[in-house]
Write an enzyme that holds these catalytic residues in place. Structure first.
Site, PDB file in Angstrom:
ATOM      1  N   HIS A   9     -14.896   0.227  -0.872  1.00  0.00           N
ATOM      2  CA  HIS A   9     -13.735  -0.606  -0.522  1.00  0.00           C
ATOM      3  C   HIS A   9     -12.688   0.174   0.264  1.00  0.00           C
ATOM      4  CE1 HIS A   9     -14.646  -3.674  -3.972  1.00  0.00           C
ATOM      5  NE2 HIS A   9     -15.473  -3.793  -2.939  1.00  0.00           N
ATOM      6  N   TYR A  31       0.829  -1.217   0.000  1.00  0.00           N
ATOM      7  CA  TYR A  31       0.000   0.000   0.000  1.00  0.00           C
ATOM      8  C   TYR A  31       0.859   1.262   0.000  1.00  0.00           C
ATOM      9  CZ  TYR A  31      -4.070  -2.945   0.377  1.00  0.00           C
ATOM     10  OH  TYR A  31      -5.028  -3.880   0.095  1.00  0.00           O
ATOM     11  N   GLY A  59     -16.221   0.736 -15.869  1.00  0.00           N
ATOM     12  CA  GLY A  59     -14.837   0.318 -15.629  1.00  0.00           C
ATOM     13  C   GLY A  59     -14.670  -0.740 -14.569  1.00  0.00           C
ATOM     14  N   THR A  60     -15.617  -1.698 -14.512  1.00  0.00           N
ATOM     15  CA  THR A  60     -15.455  -2.789 -13.552  1.00  0.00           C
ATOM     16  C   THR A  60     -15.720  -4.114 -14.244  1.00  0.00           C
ATOM     17  OG1 THR A  60     -16.154  -3.715 -11.413  1.00  0.00           O
ATOM     18  CG2 THR A  60     -17.824  -2.524 -12.675  1.00  0.00           C
ATOM     19  N   SER A  61     -14.958  -5.140 -13.813  1.00  0.00           N
ATOM     20  CA  SER A  61     -15.027  -6.433 -14.507  1.00  0.00           C
ATOM     21  C   SER A  61     -16.222  -7.264 -14.048  1.00  0.00           C
ATOM     22  CB  SER A  61     -13.728  -7.216 -14.240  1.00  0.00           C
ATOM     23  OG  SER A  61     -13.604  -7.480 -12.845  1.00  0.00           O
ATOM     24  N   GLU A 102     -14.618  -3.428 -22.422  1.00  0.00           N
ATOM     25  CA  GLU A 102     -15.104  -4.649 -23.089  1.00  0.00           C
ATOM     26  C   GLU A 102     -16.211  -5.240 -22.232  1.00  0.00           C
ATOM     27  OE1 GLU A 102     -11.318  -6.398 -22.972  1.00  0.00           O
ATOM     28  OE2 GLU A 102     -11.466  -6.865 -20.844  1.00  0.00           O
ATOM     29  N   CYS A 162       0.493   4.466  16.817  1.00  0.00           N
ATOM     30  CA  CYS A 162      -0.910   4.881  16.653  1.00  0.00           C
ATOM     31  C   CYS A 162      -1.069   6.233  17.354  1.00  0.00           C
ATOM     32  CB  CYS A 162      -1.800   3.816  17.315  1.00  0.00           C
ATOM     33  SG  CYS A 162      -3.476   4.389  17.616  1.00  0.00           S
TER      34      CYS A 162
HETATM   35  N1  APR Z   1     -11.900   2.342 -19.921  1.00  0.00           N
HETATM   36  C1  APR Z   1     -12.954   1.602 -19.463  1.00  0.00           C
HETATM   37  N2  APR Z   1     -12.820   0.377 -18.907  1.00  0.00           N
HETATM   38  C2  APR Z   1     -11.579  -0.108 -18.799  1.00  0.00           C
HETATM   39  C3  APR Z   1     -10.427   0.590 -19.242  1.00  0.00           C
HETATM   40  C4  APR Z   1     -10.640   1.866 -19.820  1.00  0.00           C
HETATM   41  N3  APR Z   1      -9.617   2.614 -20.273  1.00  0.00           N
HETATM   42  N4  APR Z   1      -9.331  -0.183 -19.011  1.00  0.00           N
HETATM   43  C5  APR Z   1      -9.777  -1.315 -18.433  1.00  0.00           C
HETATM   44  N5  APR Z   1     -11.116  -1.286 -18.316  1.00  0.00           N
HETATM   45  C6  APR Z   1     -12.000  -2.301 -17.732  1.00  0.00           C
HETATM   46  C7  APR Z   1     -11.512  -3.720 -17.921  1.00  0.00           C
HETATM   47  O1  APR Z   1     -11.976  -4.238 -19.163  1.00  0.00           O
HETATM   48  C8  APR Z   1     -12.156  -4.431 -16.727  1.00  0.00           C
HETATM   49  O2  APR Z   1     -13.452  -4.903 -17.082  1.00  0.00           O
HETATM   50  O3  APR Z   1     -12.033  -2.090 -16.345  1.00  0.00           O
HETATM   51  C9  APR Z   1     -12.306  -3.325 -15.690  1.00  0.00           C
HETATM   52  C10 APR Z   1     -11.337  -3.473 -14.527  1.00  0.00           C
HETATM   53  O4  APR Z   1     -11.643  -4.670 -13.857  1.00  0.00           O
HETATM   54  P1  APR Z   1     -10.781  -5.092 -12.575  1.00  0.00           P
HETATM   55  O5  APR Z   1      -9.344  -4.950 -12.884  1.00  0.00           O
HETATM   56  O6  APR Z   1     -11.307  -6.404 -12.113  1.00  0.00           O
HETATM   57  O7  APR Z   1     -11.113  -3.955 -11.502  1.00  0.00           O
HETATM   58  P2  APR Z   1     -12.420  -3.825 -10.621  1.00  0.00           P
HETATM   59  O8  APR Z   1     -13.619  -4.364 -11.350  1.00  0.00           O
HETATM   60  O9  APR Z   1     -12.480  -2.426 -10.122  1.00  0.00           O
HETATM   61  O10 APR Z   1     -12.103  -4.793  -9.366  1.00  0.00           O
HETATM   62  C11 APR Z   1     -13.066  -4.841  -8.340  1.00  0.00           C
HETATM   63  O11 APR Z   1     -11.591  -6.228  -7.045  1.00  0.00           O
HETATM   64  O12 APR Z   1      -9.446  -6.666  -6.439  1.00  0.00           O
HETATM   65  C12 APR Z   1     -10.620  -6.118  -6.007  1.00  0.00           C
HETATM   66  O13 APR Z   1     -10.888  -4.468  -4.382  1.00  0.00           O
HETATM   67  C13 APR Z   1     -10.445  -4.665  -5.682  1.00  0.00           C
HETATM   68  O14 APR Z   1     -12.011  -2.866  -6.041  1.00  0.00           O
HETATM   69  C14 APR Z   1     -11.372  -3.970  -6.669  1.00  0.00           C
HETATM   70  C15 APR Z   1     -12.359  -5.053  -7.038  1.00  0.00           C
END
Ligand code: APR
Length: 241
Positions: free
Chosen positions: A113, A58, A180-182, A208, A140
């Site tokens: 998170h 971190y 922007g999340t998978s 995607e 602390c």
């Molecule tokens: N624009 C839009 N989307 C994008 C871009 C971009 N330039 N680049 C990547 N992505 C997409 C990817 O295709 C993917 O679907 O962003 C997503 C990122 O997915 P992850 O890397 O899994 O991140 P996230 O979904 O935020 O993860 C969720 O998992 O590890 C834990 O706590 C962590 O908060 C995180 C959580």
């Protein structure tokens, strides 16, 4: 999209919205979990086993975020503009621990998170702003005892923050947008189901198709810095018309 001015909007964001600002995602091929073991640096057991390793992980991310080249991008700015100009509540629920939404101007914001620039006392549970490196020796501030602080970040196996407030917002919103999340990690990946259960429309804006893509009624795929400003422009065009 049948949403009208005054309707509530909930926007879930993930690491993809910060990628074009220069911060790594987690599950892309060059992502954080390709270089670090999630079990070692993002679980309570990992922290108990090797706190130095977790602090180093971190500390490196905190220092990276302090780099002046890391700035909010046009997607963060578009969401702040939407909050400003949309005649209805706009709530951003982010899985990200960076501060780019705040720096872009978003105010109605939940970090489910946690936050990279905050730490928590293991003794008093008080949360405090923290921009420096953290080590097992750091005293602390509340008790003076060394080793009493941890990152204020939700690790796997821990309960995300403000889930009640998020649940209420999902029940009341007319539009749920995921950016922007998978769609790998719950409970965030299940928010679209909850919102739709209460009648919200659902849109996925992502580079995607995500794991949960089929759960969304509408999709736009491309870089966030292109598709998010365009989407916000479409919504705000309804306000001025
Ligand atoms: N624009 C839009 N989307 C994008 C871009 C971009 N330039 N680049 C990547 N992505 C997409 C990817 O295709 C993917 O679907 O962003 C997503 C990122 O997915 P992850 O890397 O899994 O991140 P996230 O979904 O935020 O993860 C969720 O998992 O590890 C834990 O706590 C962590 O908060 C995180 C959580």
């Amino acid at each position: 999209m049948q949403i009208k001015p005054g309707d509530r909007i909930v926007i879930l964001t993930g690491a993809g919205i910060s990628k074009e600002s220069g911060l790594d995602t987690f599950r892309d091929p060059d992502g954080i979990w390709a270089r670090h073991s999630l079990e070692e640096v993002a679980t309570p057991a990992g922290f108990a086993r090797n706190p130095e390793l977790v602090h180093a992980f971190y500390n490196a991310r905190r220092r990276a975020l302090a780099d002046p080249d890391i700035q909010p991008n046009t997607a963060h700015l578009a969401l702040a503009e939407l909050e400003d100009k949309w005649p209805g509540e706009v709530l951003v629920v982010t899985q990200n621990i960076d501060d780019l939404h705040e720096r872009a101007g978003s105010r109605n914001l939940i970090h489910m998170h946690g936050e990279l620039l905050k730490v928590r006392s293991l003794h008093t549970h008080r949360v405090l702003e923290w921009r420096e490196d953290l080590t097992v020796e750091t005293p602390c501030p509340d008790t003076g005892q060394p080793g009493g602080l941890r990152p204020h970040v939700v690790w796997f196996g821990e309960i995300p923050l403000e889930m009640e407030r998020i649940g209420e917002a999902l029940e009341r919103c007319a539009l749920f947008v995921s950016i922007g999340t998978s769609g790998h990690v719950y409970p965030a990946a299940g928010f679209v189901r909850e919102a739709r259960l209460f009648g919200a429309q659902s849109v996925e804006l992502n580079l995607e198709p995500s794991e949960g893509s089929d759960l969304f009624e509408r999709h736009q795929h491309g870089p966030a810095t292109e598709i998010v400003p365009a989407f916000v422009g479409e919504l705000l065009a309804q306000v001025s018309s």
